[in-house]
Design a protein around this motif. Sequence first.
Motif, PDB file in Angstrom:
ATOM      1  N   PRO A 116      56.099  39.019  38.862  1.00 14.32           N
ATOM      2  CA  PRO A 116      56.192  40.167  37.966  1.00 14.32           C
ATOM      3  C   PRO A 116      55.116  41.201  38.296  1.00 14.32           C
ATOM      4  O   PRO A 116      53.989  40.847  38.671  1.00 14.32           O
ATOM      5  N   ILE A 117      55.468  42.459  38.175  1.00 12.70           N
ATOM      6  CA  ILE A 117      54.539  43.554  38.477  1.00 12.70           C
ATOM      7  C   ILE A 117      53.818  43.952  37.198  1.00 12.70           C
ATOM      8  O   ILE A 117      54.449  44.339  36.206  1.00 12.70           O
ATOM      9  N   ILE A 118      52.499  43.853  37.239  1.00 14.34           N
ATOM     10  CA  ILE A 118      51.658  44.158  36.084  1.00 14.34           C
ATOM     11  C   ILE A 118      50.873  45.436  36.363  1.00 14.34           C
ATOM     12  O   ILE A 118      50.019  45.477  37.258  1.00 14.34           O
ATOM     13  N   GLY A 119      51.171  46.481  35.622  1.00 16.05           N
ATOM     14  CA  GLY A 119      50.405  47.718  35.748  1.00 16.05           C
ATOM     15  C   GLY A 119      49.127  47.626  34.948  1.00 16.05           C
ATOM     16  O   GLY A 119      49.088  47.012  33.884  1.00 16.05           O
ATOM     17  N   MET A 120      48.061  48.236  35.474  1.00 19.04           N
ATOM     18  CA  MET A 120      46.809  48.261  34.726  1.00 19.04           C
ATOM     19  C   MET A 120      46.200  49.651  34.780  1.00 19.04           C
ATOM     20  O   MET A 120      46.136  50.289  35.836  1.00 19.04           O
ATOM     21  N   THR A 121      45.822  50.144  33.612  1.00 23.58           N
ATOM     22  CA  THR A 121      45.205  51.462  33.512  1.00 23.58           C
ATOM     23  C   THR A 121      43.868  51.446  34.242  1.00 23.58           C
ATOM     24  O   THR A 121      43.233  50.400  34.409  1.00 23.58           O
ATOM     25  N   SER A 122      43.420  52.624  34.671  1.00 23.75           N
ATOM     26  CA  SER A 122      42.231  52.672  35.521  1.00 23.75           C
ATOM     27  C   SER A 122      41.226  53.710  35.054  1.00 23.75           C
ATOM     28  O   SER A 122      41.556  54.666  34.353  1.00 23.75           O
TER      29      SER A 122
ATOM     30  N   TYR B   3      39.895  42.317  37.168  1.00 24.66           N
ATOM     31  CA  TYR B   3      41.196  42.508  36.523  1.00 24.66           C
ATOM     32  C   TYR B   3      42.339  42.160  37.480  1.00 24.66           C
ATOM     33  O   TYR B   3      43.251  41.397  37.135  1.00 24.66           O
ATOM     34  N   THR B   4      42.307  42.736  38.668  1.00 25.00           N
ATOM     35  CA  THR B   4      43.408  42.508  39.604  1.00 25.00           C
ATOM     36  C   THR B   4      43.452  41.051  40.045  1.00 25.00           C
ATOM     37  O   THR B   4      44.540  40.488  40.219  1.00 25.00           O
TER      38      THR B   4
ATOM     39  N   ARG C 270      51.588  40.420  40.144  1.00 28.15           N
ATOM     40  CA  ARG C 270      51.239  41.403  41.180  1.00 28.15           C
ATOM     41  C   ARG C 270      50.662  42.614  40.490  1.00 28.15           C
ATOM     42  O   ARG C 270      51.355  43.300  39.727  1.00 28.15           O
ATOM     43  N   ALA C 271      49.379  42.891  40.725  1.00 32.53           N
ATOM     44  CA  ALA C 271      48.686  43.964  40.015  1.00 32.53           C
ATOM     45  C   ALA C 271      48.910  45.313  40.693  1.00 32.53           C
ATOM     46  O   ALA C 271      48.863  45.427  41.920  1.00 32.53           O
ATOM     47  N   VAL C 272      49.162  46.340  39.889  1.00 37.22           N
ATOM     48  CA  VAL C 272      49.305  47.715  40.366  1.00 37.22           C
ATOM     49  C   VAL C 272      48.397  48.596  39.505  1.00 37.22           C
ATOM     50  O   VAL C 272      48.467  48.557  38.269  1.00 37.22           O
ATOM     51  N   ILE C 273      47.548  49.387  40.154  1.00 40.31           N
ATOM     52  CA  ILE C 273      46.607  50.249  39.439  1.00 40.31           C
ATOM     53  C   ILE C 273      47.284  51.565  39.079  1.00 40.31           C
ATOM     54  O   ILE C 273      47.935  52.200  39.924  1.00 40.31           O
ATOM     55  N   LEU C 274      47.122  51.987  37.823  1.00 41.13           N
ATOM     56  CA  LEU C 274      47.750  53.200  37.314  1.00 41.13           C
ATOM     57  C   LEU C 274      46.680  54.246  36.991  1.00 41.13           C
ATOM     58  O   LEU C 274      45.971  54.122  35.992  1.00 41.13           O
TER      59      LEU C 274
ATOM     60  N   GLU D 154      38.885  38.905  31.783  1.00 41.72           N
ATOM     61  CA  GLU D 154      39.032  39.076  33.236  1.00 41.72           C
ATOM     62  C   GLU D 154      37.798  38.590  33.994  1.00 41.72           C
ATOM     63  O   GLU D 154      37.892  38.160  35.158  1.00 41.72           O
ATOM     64  N   VAL D 155      36.617  38.652  33.349  1.00 41.95           N
ATOM     65  CA  VAL D 155      35.376  38.265  34.027  1.00 41.95           C
ATOM     66  C   VAL D 155      35.404  36.796  34.424  1.00 41.95           C
ATOM     67  O   VAL D 155      34.929  36.414  35.500  1.00 41.95           O
ATOM     68  N   SER D 156      35.992  35.967  33.577  1.00 44.72           N
ATOM     69  CA  SER D 156      36.112  34.535  33.871  1.00 44.72           C
ATOM     70  C   SER D 156      37.467  34.183  34.488  1.00 44.72           C
ATOM     71  O   SER D 156      37.782  32.999  34.649  1.00 44.72           O
ATOM     72  N   ARG D 157      38.270  35.235  34.801  1.00 44.73           N
ATOM     73  CA  ARG D 157      39.612  35.028  35.361  1.00 44.73           C
ATOM     74  C   ARG D 157      40.415  34.095  34.462  1.00 44.73           C
ATOM     75  O   ARG D 157      41.031  33.123  34.924  1.00 44.73           O
ATOM     76  N   ASP D 158      40.380  34.361  33.163  1.00 56.32           N
ATOM     77  CA  ASP D 158      40.929  33.461  32.157  1.00 56.32           C
ATOM     78  C   ASP D 158      42.458  33.375  32.281  1.00 56.32           C
ATOM     79  O   ASP D 158      43.186  34.303  31.916  1.00 56.32           O
ATOM     80  N   ARG D 159      42.924  32.252  32.803  1.00 56.78           N
ATOM     81  CA  ARG D 159      44.369  32.085  33.012  1.00 56.78           C
ATOM     82  C   ARG D 159      45.119  31.851  31.714  1.00 56.78           C
ATOM     83  O   ARG D 159      46.354  31.953  31.687  1.00 56.78           O
TER      84      ARG D 159
END
Length: 237
Positions: free
Chosen positions: A3-9, A31-32, A41-45, A211-216
Motif C-alpha cells: 500500500p502507498i502511504i503518503g506523508m506530509t512534509s 517516518y519513511t 511504500r512511503a511517498v513524501i507530499l 516513528e522514532v522507535s519505528r513502532d510497528r
Amino acid sequence: MRPIIGMTSYVLPADWGVWRDLPTALVPHDYTEAVRLAGGRAVILPPDDHDADVLDRLDGLVLTGGPDLQPSLYGQNLGPHTVVHAERDIAELLLLRAALDRDLPILGVCRGMQLLTIAAGGTLHQHLPDVLGHEKHRPGPGVYGSQQAVLEPGSRIAALMGDDLTINCFHHQGVADPGSLTVTGRAADGLPEVVEDPDRRFVLGVQWHPEVSRDRRLFGALVAAASKELTKACADR
C-alpha cells in the motif's frame, strides 16, 4: 503490492554537499522507515494547496510532526511562543478534509494529531507550561519526554499498545478541546495524548512520536488498514 502511504512534509532550508540553505521538502527518515518496516511504500507530499487529487493514488496518509498551527484556525490570536508555517496549514487541511471525506486511513503524529483536532472543530493550548506548570512534554531542545500513557479500555489505541505504554513526547502545545474526536489516551497530568474517530475505518492521532522507535504497532495498523483500501481499489478496477 505494498500500500502507498503518503506523508506530509516540512519545507525548510537544508544543507548537503556543496549546497547551503536550499528550501527543501523533507521528513525525518524515521517516518519513511517506519512505514517501510510496517510493509508500506512511503511517498513524501510537499505542501500543495491546489487540490487533493493525489489521494487518488494513495492508500493511507500520515500527518507528520512540525511547527505550530495557526491559532486563527481555532479562534485564537497568535501567542508569544507560537511559531507557524502557514503554507503547511492550508495545504494539509485541504488534504486531510478530502481524506476524511474518502474515509482514507489516517495516522496523525504530534502536529498531525493537532491538525486532526482542528479539522474536528477542536482547540489547542498554545503553550503547555503556561497551563500545566511544567515542561515534561518537551524537556529541552531535541530531548524527548518519556512518559507512561493512560489509555481507555476497549479503545483502538489500547488494543494496539498492549502492555508497553511508554511514550516519547516532544511538544509544547496540546489539545484543549478534541471537538468531535474521542480522547482515548492521556498523560499522567491529564493532557490528551490520543484522539480517535470511532465512526471511521482508521483515524488515529497520537501526540507522541512512534516513528522514532519505528513502532510497528501503530504504523502496522495504518498499513493494515491501507492494505484493505488497496484491495478494495483493485477490486473496483
